[in-house]
Scaffold this active site. Structure first.
Site, PDB file in Angstrom:
ATOM      1  N   CYS A 128     -23.219 -24.715   9.113  1.00 13.87           N
ATOM      2  CA  CYS A 128     -24.401 -23.856   8.992  1.00 13.87           C
ATOM      3  C   CYS A 128     -25.346 -24.403   7.925  1.00 13.87           C
ATOM      4  CB  CYS A 128     -23.977 -22.427   8.649  1.00 13.87           C
ATOM      5  SG  CYS A 128     -25.330 -21.224   8.780  1.00 13.87           S
ATOM      6  N   CYS A 129     -24.805 -24.800   6.784  1.00 17.86           N
ATOM      7  CA  CYS A 129     -25.641 -25.369   5.726  1.00 17.86           C
ATOM      8  C   CYS A 129     -26.297 -26.659   6.191  1.00 17.86           C
ATOM      9  CB  CYS A 129     -24.807 -25.630   4.474  1.00 17.86           C
ATOM     10  SG  CYS A 129     -24.429 -24.168   3.496  1.00 17.86           S
ATOM     11  N   CYS A 211     -28.465 -18.200   0.399  1.00 23.13           N
ATOM     12  CA  CYS A 211     -28.744 -17.342   1.551  1.00 23.13           C
ATOM     13  C   CYS A 211     -28.031 -16.001   1.388  1.00 23.13           C
ATOM     14  CB  CYS A 211     -28.282 -18.028   2.829  1.00 23.13           C
ATOM     15  SG  CYS A 211     -29.226 -19.502   3.270  1.00 23.13           S
ATOM     16  N   CYS A 214     -24.248 -15.398   2.288  1.00 23.85           N
ATOM     17  CA  CYS A 214     -23.254 -16.198   1.567  1.00 23.85           C
ATOM     18  C   CYS A 214     -23.380 -16.072   0.052  1.00 23.85           C
ATOM     19  CB  CYS A 214     -23.383 -17.665   1.972  1.00 23.85           C
ATOM     20  SG  CYS A 214     -23.112 -17.966   3.732  1.00 23.85           S
ATOM     21  N   CYS A 237     -24.128 -26.799  -0.955  1.00 28.07           N
ATOM     22  CA  CYS A 237     -24.589 -26.704   0.423  1.00 28.07           C
ATOM     23  C   CYS A 237     -24.589 -28.060   1.126  1.00 28.07           C
ATOM     24  CB  CYS A 237     -25.991 -26.087   0.490  1.00 28.07           C
ATOM     25  SG  CYS A 237     -27.289 -27.127  -0.229  1.00 28.07           S
TER      26      CYS A 237
END
Length: 241
Positions: A128-129, A211, A214, A237
């Site tokens: 996702c990062c 984010c 998280c 990240c």
């Protein structure tokens, strides 16, 4: 202070020459004041240097804009940011003499969830990062030869051996870390003394802001970055690795 040579475009010098510049500058500028590092970088790279910001605060933006007003500030809008972070971005654009560039991933959050399923950040945070931060920033940096980063050695173990000027081999460019040696107290003093814009979440238990899905609040006495990817065994990240 190292001698300066303004490089007009990425094709003017081969990558080896850039690495030579990095090595000599890293030695000469180790321990130098942040403004001296910034002046060297601006004199060396001219308009081919930018600044990245997570909009946690505007300390580095303030510092760099004193030397190079109008500099491009890249902000990666992941689609998962707190409203306060987006508000800080908008305030920075209004207050400081910089050009804020909003960088977005190739897919919206909805498109990513359709393709990869919901809550990828919980199932595979590294992916996702990469999709929402690392890859978009990599694309945005392609037009530059160097970039300013606000990382500090005391933040994470992986940053303790970094250099004030370093070669970003992943992107084939120079990375400049003017406030690498600043302590949190130095940062706090600079923010207070200069009336720097700060993300309001800092006053609500979030010393390190990423984010929203998280990032959690941090209790007094906890590691300031313990609220990032809590319980996932992750501290970066990927942008600065």
């Amino acid at each position: 202070m190292p001698s300066t040579t303004v490089l007009e475009s990425p094709t003017d010098r081969p990558a080896l020459d850039l690495r030579d510049i990095v090595d000599s500058a890293a030695r000469a500028l180790e321990g130098a004041p942040a403004l001296e590092v910034i002046r060297w970088a601006v004199a060396t790279f001219g308009d081919r240097i930018c600044l990245t910001s997570s909009m946690s605060d505007a300390a580095l933006i303030h510092l760099v804009s004193k030397v190079k007003p109008g500099i491009d500030v890249l902000f990666v809008d992941t689609g998962y940011h707190f409203a306060e972070t987006i508000g800080t971005r908008d305030a920075v654009e209004a207050v400081y003499p910089v050009n804020v560039i909003n960088v977005t991933p190739s897919r919206t959050v909805a498109e990513q969830e359709t393709a990869l399923g919901p809550r990828l950040h919980g199932r595979n945070p590294d992916l996702c990062c990469f999709l929402r931060k690392v890859e978009p920033l990599g694309r945005a940096l392609e037009g530059y030869m160097a970039w300013f980063s606000g990382i500090r050695r005391e933040e994470t173990a992986s940053r303790r051996d970094r250099k004030v000027i370093e070669w970003d081999g992943k992107r084939g460019m120079v990375k400049v870390n003017p406030i690498l040696d600043w302590t949190q107290q130095q940062m706090d003093d600079y923010v207070s003394d200069n009336g720097i814009l700060v993300n309001p979440l800092h006053h609500d238990g979030y010393p390190s802001i990423g984010c929203a899905p998280c990032t959690r609040r941090v209790a007094p006495g906890e590691d300031p970055r313990s609220g990032r990817w809590a319980g996932l065994g992750k501290s970066e990240c990927g942008i600065h690795l």
